[in-house]
Design a protein around this motif. Structure first.
Motif, PDB file in Angstrom:
ATOM      1  N   SER A  24      32.237  49.339  44.457  1.00 48.85           N
ATOM      2  CA  SER A  24      32.839  48.144  45.059  1.00 48.85           C
ATOM      3  C   SER A  24      32.883  46.981  44.068  1.00 48.85           C
ATOM      4  O   SER A  24      33.854  46.216  44.044  1.00 48.85           O
ATOM      5  N   GLU A  25      31.859  46.835  43.229  1.00 48.26           N
ATOM      6  CA  GLU A  25      31.870  45.780  42.213  1.00 48.26           C
ATOM      7  C   GLU A  25      32.981  46.014  41.196  1.00 48.26           C
ATOM      8  O   GLU A  25      33.667  45.071  40.785  1.00 48.26           O
ATOM      9  N   CYS A  27      35.774  47.743  41.679  1.00 48.35           N
ATOM     10  CA  CYS A  27      37.056  47.514  42.370  1.00 48.35           C
ATOM     11  C   CYS A  27      37.359  46.031  42.483  1.00 48.35           C
ATOM     12  O   CYS A  27      38.487  45.591  42.210  1.00 48.35           O
ATOM     13  N   GLN A  28      36.365  45.271  42.874  1.00 48.52           N
ATOM     14  CA  GLN A  28      36.560  43.839  43.069  1.00 48.52           C
ATOM     15  C   GLN A  28      36.855  43.133  41.749  1.00 48.52           C
ATOM     16  O   GLN A  28      37.786  42.332  41.659  1.00 48.52           O
ATOM     17  N   SER A  29      36.087  43.429  40.710  1.00 48.36           N
ATOM     18  CA  SER A  29      36.277  42.725  39.438  1.00 48.36           C
ATOM     19  C   SER A  29      37.573  43.134  38.739  1.00 48.36           C
ATOM     20  O   SER A  29      38.151  42.340  37.995  1.00 48.36           O
ATOM     21  N   LEU A  30      38.042  44.366  38.988  1.00 45.53           N
ATOM     22  CA  LEU A  30      39.261  44.851  38.340  1.00 45.53           C
ATOM     23  C   LEU A  30      40.494  44.714  39.219  1.00 45.53           C
ATOM     24  O   LEU A  30      41.598  45.005  38.772  1.00 45.53           O
ATOM     25  N   ASN A  31      40.292  44.329  40.467  1.00 40.48           N
ATOM     26  CA  ASN A  31      41.383  44.237  41.436  1.00 40.48           C
ATOM     27  C   ASN A  31      42.134  45.567  41.547  1.00 40.48           C
ATOM     28  O   ASN A  31      43.370  45.620  41.483  1.00 40.48           O
ATOM     29  N   LYS A  32      41.346  46.645  41.675  1.00 38.49           N
ATOM     30  CA  LYS A  32      41.887  48.007  41.781  1.00 38.49           C
ATOM     31  C   LYS A  32      41.301  48.687  43.010  1.00 38.49           C
ATOM     32  O   LYS A  32      40.244  48.310  43.502  1.00 38.49           O
ATOM     33  N   THR A  33      41.984  49.720  43.480  1.00 36.95           N
ATOM     34  CA  THR A  33      41.484  50.478  44.627  1.00 36.95           C
ATOM     35  C   THR A  33      40.379  51.426  44.176  1.00 36.95           C
ATOM     36  O   THR A  33      40.253  51.739  42.983  1.00 36.95           O
TER      37      THR A  33
END
Length: 75
Positions: A24-25, A27-33
């Motif tokens: 989740s970290e 995904c959030q930092s990379l703005n990816k699924t």
């Protein structure tokens, strides 16, 4: 950003962190699924397996970390 570039960015994050990073970290930092991040991590895992590399990507539950390959522990 293509999957190979994403794999390189994730590699840098894991190396720099030196500790486990959750999916989740990432995904959030990379703005990816989650599926995009998992696919990029699989690219890294395959790359490390196919070469005489000293590290690997380790998954523990929903976290990832770079680690020394077991065959290199004695060194």
């Amino acid at each position: 950003m293509d999957s190979d570039m994403l794999a390189g960015v994730i590699e840098g994050i894991l190396f720099g962190a030196g500790d486990k990073i959750s999916l989740s970290e990432l995904c959030q930092s990379l703005n990816k699924t989650a599926s995009e991040v998992r696919f990029a991590i699989e690219i890294l895992k395959q790359d490390y397996q196919s070469r005489a590399r000293g590290i690997r990507v380790v998954q523990v539950k929903d976290t990832y970390q770079l680690s020394t390959k077991p065959e290199n522990y004695e060194y």
